[in-house]
Design a protein around this motif. Structure first.
Motif, PDB file in Angstrom:
ATOM      1  N   ALA A 101      53.146  33.957  33.080  1.00 45.66           N
ATOM      2  CA  ALA A 101      51.937  34.045  33.445  1.00 45.66           C
ATOM      3  C   ALA A 101      51.290  34.195  34.653  1.00 45.66           C
ATOM      4  CB  ALA A 101      50.783  33.568  32.688  1.00 45.66           C
ATOM      5  N   GLN A 102      51.830  33.229  35.418  1.00 43.31           N
ATOM      6  CA  GLN A 102      51.475  33.081  36.909  1.00 43.31           C
ATOM      7  C   GLN A 102      52.331  33.744  37.766  1.00 43.31           C
ATOM      8  OE1 GLN A 102      48.869  31.103  38.154  1.00 43.31           O
ATOM      9  NE2 GLN A 102      48.450  30.425  36.343  1.00 43.31           N
ATOM     10  N   LEU A 103      53.484  34.084  37.462  1.00 36.64           N
ATOM     11  CA  LEU A 103      54.357  34.932  38.367  1.00 36.64           C
ATOM     12  C   LEU A 103      53.988  36.509  38.235  1.00 36.64           C
ATOM     13  CD1 LEU A 103      57.827  33.297  38.253  1.00 36.64           C
ATOM     14  CD2 LEU A 103      56.137  33.241  39.956  1.00 36.64           C
ATOM     15  N   PRO A 121      42.139  40.426  41.788  1.00 34.80           N
ATOM     16  CA  PRO A 121      41.917  39.227  40.857  1.00 34.80           C
ATOM     17  C   PRO A 121      41.594  39.397  39.464  1.00 34.80           C
ATOM     18  CG  PRO A 121      40.126  39.524  42.167  1.00 34.80           C
ATOM     19  CD  PRO A 121      41.148  40.391  42.676  1.00 34.80           C
ATOM     20  N   LEU A 122      40.809  40.298  39.086  1.00 36.14           N
ATOM     21  CA  LEU A 122      40.284  40.703  37.863  1.00 36.14           C
ATOM     22  C   LEU A 122      41.646  41.215  36.985  1.00 36.14           C
ATOM     23  CD1 LEU A 122      38.164  40.280  35.661  1.00 36.14           C
ATOM     24  CD2 LEU A 122      37.497  42.894  36.269  1.00 36.14           C
ATOM     25  N   ALA A 123      42.135  42.060  37.396  1.00 30.07           N
ATOM     26  CA  ALA A 123      43.403  42.800  36.784  1.00 30.07           C
ATOM     27  C   ALA A 123      44.431  41.634  36.537  1.00 30.07           C
ATOM     28  CB  ALA A 123      43.677  43.947  37.367  1.00 30.07           C
ATOM     29  N   SER A 124      44.729  40.960  37.629  1.00 35.50           N
ATOM     30  CA  SER A 124      45.896  39.982  37.375  1.00 35.50           C
ATOM     31  C   SER A 124      45.700  39.014  36.736  1.00 35.50           C
ATOM     32  CB  SER A 124      46.320  39.457  38.900  1.00 35.50           C
ATOM     33  OG  SER A 124      45.199  39.013  39.389  1.00 35.50           O
ATOM     34  N   THR A 125      44.287  38.400  36.558  1.00 33.54           N
ATOM     35  CA  THR A 125      44.011  37.232  35.944  1.00 33.54           C
ATOM     36  C   THR A 125      43.836  37.527  34.302  1.00 33.54           C
ATOM     37  OG1 THR A 125      42.653  36.184  37.687  1.00 33.54           O
ATOM     38  CG2 THR A 125      42.299  35.409  35.348  1.00 33.54           C
ATOM     39  N   LEU A 126      43.476  38.762  33.967  1.00 31.77           N
ATOM     40  CA  LEU A 126      43.207  39.270  32.830  1.00 31.77           C
ATOM     41  C   LEU A 126      44.666  39.521  32.130  1.00 31.77           C
ATOM     42  CD1 LEU A 126      40.477  42.035  32.800  1.00 31.77           C
ATOM     43  CD2 LEU A 126      40.296  39.437  31.999  1.00 31.77           C
ATOM     44  N   VAL A 127      45.561  40.163  32.759  1.00 33.53           N
ATOM     45  CA  VAL A 127      47.189  40.264  32.238  1.00 33.53           C
ATOM     46  C   VAL A 127      47.724  38.836  31.906  1.00 33.53           C
ATOM     47  CG1 VAL A 127      49.210  41.179  32.832  1.00 33.53           C
ATOM     48  CG2 VAL A 127      47.043  42.649  33.118  1.00 33.53           C
ATOM     49  N   GLY A 128      47.493  37.981  33.223  1.00 30.90           N
ATOM     50  CA  GLY A 128      48.230  36.852  33.074  1.00 30.90           C
ATOM     51  C   GLY A 128      47.790  36.058  32.220  1.00 30.90           C
ATOM     52  N   SER A 129      46.340  35.908  31.787  1.00 28.01           N
ATOM     53  CA  SER A 129      45.720  35.066  30.857  1.00 28.01           C
ATOM     54  C   SER A 129      46.216  35.485  29.353  1.00 28.01           C
ATOM     55  CB  SER A 129      44.092  35.204  30.832  1.00 28.01           C
ATOM     56  OG  SER A 129      43.683  34.731  31.879  1.00 28.01           O
TER      57      SER A 129
END
Length: 208
Positions: A101-103, A121-129
């Motif tokens: 998730a973090q990578l 930040p929004l897209a990366s966090t939504l996918v990572g989460s």
């Protein structure tokens, strides 16, 4: 490693340790207190990525992963009411979910960093989460993966109940995963505010 990365590394380690402790305490029927602290890890990764770049963000992720492994090792040695606080499946699920998730967050943020300030930040966090929740709960509790740790009885998590108490019939762990995922998505939106403020402060300090 530069001294500039140290606050991010310490912050990530603190979040991982706090989340591993707070996950032992229930919040309502479907969540633990750890669900509210762990998403801060994505905020830390994104701030590091924006201010110092992807290599720095990956170093912070690695520090968080190592901290998580240490916490899992300690947890396997602490006996609770029903056995070790951390089982092999939970340890594996936690480690894989965190790292993937973090990578993924770092990669997506880097790909979108030239767009509007909130998009990366929004897209990366939504996918990572989403990846984090799906991987952890599936590996830790799905009946189809019982072969990972045959001696670990996760029948409590596979009990079929209404989704979040009101929806279609699903295994209990699915309700736990959905509740966790909803918290992560909500905090991803809220985290845009501190993300903007922290980045502006750090970038302003770097230019001073």
């Amino acid at each position: 490693m530069t001294r500039s990365y140290l606050p991010g590394i310490l912050a990530m380690a603190a979040v991982v340790v706090a989340s591993n402790i707070l996950v032992q305490f229930l919040f309502g029927q479907w969540l633990t207190w750890g669900a509210f602290t762990y998403p801060i890890a994505f905020l830390i990764t994104d701030v590091m990525n924006r201010v110092y770049g992807a290599p720095a963000a990956r170093r912070v992720v690695l520090a968080g992963f190592v901290t998580g492994v240490i916490c899992s090792l300690i947890g396997t040695q602490i006996m609770g009411e029903f056995g070790p606080l951390v089982t092999l499946r939970i340890a594996i699920g936690s480690g894989i979910a965190f790292l993937v998730a973090q990578l993924s967050d770092v990669a997506i943020f880097s790909a979108l960093r030239s767009g509007k300030w909130w998009r990366a930040p929004l897209a990366s966090t939504l996918v990572g989460s989403t990846l984090d929740t799906a991987l952890f709960f599936t590996i830790a509790f799905s009946a189809s993966l019982i072969w990972i740790e045959p001696a670990n009885d996760v029948s409590w998590a596979t009990e079929v109940l209404p989704l979040l108490g009101v929806g279609p019939m699903v295994p209990l762990w699915v309700s736990l995963a959905v509740a966790d995922w909803m918290v992560k998505l909500s905090l991803a939106l809220i985290a845009l505010i501190p993300f903007r403020m922290i980045v502006q402060q750090l970038q302003g300090r770097a230019l001073a």
